[in-house]
Design an enzyme around this catalytic site. Structure first.
Site, mmCIF file in Angstrom:
data_model
loop_
_atom_site.group_PDB
_atom_site.id
_atom_site.type_symbol
_atom_site.label_atom_id
_atom_site.label_comp_id
_atom_site.label_asym_id
_atom_site.label_seq_id
_atom_site.Cartn_x
_atom_site.Cartn_y
_atom_site.Cartn_z
ATOM 1 N N ASP A 66 0.854 -1.203 0.000
ATOM 2 C CA ASP A 66 0.000 0.000 0.000
ATOM 3 C C ASP A 66 0.884 1.246 0.000
ATOM 4 O OD1 ASP A 66 0.985 -0.011 2.587
ATOM 5 O OD2 ASP A 66 -0.947 -0.271 3.556
ATOM 6 N N ASN A 133 -6.766 -1.676 14.450
ATOM 7 C CA ASN A 133 -8.199 -1.847 14.155
ATOM 8 C C ASN A 133 -8.436 -3.067 13.260
ATOM 9 O OD1 ASN A 133 -7.260 -1.021 11.690
ATOM 10 N ND2 ASN A 133 -8.423 0.885 11.604
ATOM 11 N N HIS A 135 -6.905 -3.677 10.413
ATOM 12 C CA HIS A 135 -6.710 -3.464 8.979
ATOM 13 C C HIS A 135 -5.522 -4.257 8.443
ATOM 14 C CE1 HIS A 135 -4.061 0.390 9.629
ATOM 15 N NE2 HIS A 135 -3.318 -0.691 9.620
ATOM 16 N N GLU A 140 -9.283 -1.087 5.460
ATOM 17 C CA GLU A 140 -9.769 -0.682 6.771
ATOM 18 C C GLU A 140 -11.032 -1.475 7.129
ATOM 19 O OE1 GLU A 140 -8.052 1.237 8.584
ATOM 20 O OE2 GLU A 140 -7.054 2.796 7.423
#
Ligand code: PGA
Length: 242
Positions: A66, A133, A135, A140
């Site tokens: 990413d 979280n 991800h 996400e």
């Protein structure tokens, strides 16, 4: 899922040894690599072990997982900069192909289409960190299992964590390879170290399978190995021998 709990001091070396085994078995390994803090020690170990064992990474094909958008090309917090600094620059022989993500392309749509085409259904091996979280890359919470390469708005927690990577300004968006490319890989390794990851690791491995925690979508993958140090594994209920 195969869950490996490894002593902190052995963790990076164990991942690096497994990585080089894969390269020896397939010198043209197509591999997806993350930036972030988790793989830093692994990358250093791969570089030194490759030198020691005379394993060449020259024909390996690397794809970056990413990339932030909207940062200056020389921003040290960019994924490409981290990969270069922590991994590529340490290698004696650089991989033949390193596919970065051009988030500043005049046509992001064309860049995304090109990535989809070049990656196809997935990689031989994908390495992933896990966000607090859940991800994976910039997939996400809310990312579906079939989500492809795309532009994403960063979750507030991910904007915040970018500061830990030395960004000069806070990114609000990025481009990520999708859950489809990650789950479509022949083999996936989820890497996590440290107590702060223990809770999300437990939810991802033992909680419900849900896009609310993208890492949980790895549970049914036929060839997924989770490399944890003792601290990251501390809250797991499942009692497997080390
Ligand atoms: P970290 O990030 O490796 O820097 O902990 C992982 C992630 O947020 O994906």
């Amino acid at each position: 899922m195969k869950i490996l709990r490894v002593r902190r001091q052995d963790w990076a070396r164990q991942v690096a040894e497994a990585f080089l085994e894969r390269v020896q078995a397939n010198p043209k390994l197509r591999v997806c690599l993350p930036s972030g803090d988790t793989p830093v020690a692994v990358y250093a170990e791969i570089a030194s072990l490759a030198r020691e064992k005379k394993v060449s990474l020259a024909r390996v094909q690397v794809f970056l997982l990413d990339e932030y958008g909207g940062l200056d090309p020389d921003d040290p917090g960019r994924g490409a900069a981290m990969l270069e600094r922590e991994f590529l620059s340490k290698l004696e022989e650089r991989p033949a192909q390193v596919r970065l993500i051009d988030t500043e392309s005049a046509s992001l749509r064309a860049e995304i289409a090109a990535l989809e085409r070049e990656i196809g259904t997935g990689f031989d091996l994908t390495l992933l960190g896990i966000g607090l979280n859940g991800h994976l890359g910039m997939n996400e919470p809310g990312s579906a299992a079939d989500a492809g390469v795309r532009r994403v708005d960063l979750h507030p927690a991910s904007r915040q964590s970018s500061h830990g990577y030395g960004v000069r300004k806070t990114p609000t968006w990025g481009v990520t390879l999708g859950m489809r490319q990650l789950l479509g890989s022949n083999e996936v390794w989820l890497l996590a170290t440290g107590a702060k990851k223990a809770q999300i690791v437990r939810q991802a491995l033992e909680g419900p399978l849900t896009p609310d925690n993208p890492a949980s979508l790895l549970q049914p993958h036929p060839n997924c190995t989770v490399f944890l140090d003792e601290d990251a594994a501390a809250l797991l209920a499942r009692d497997e021998p080390p």
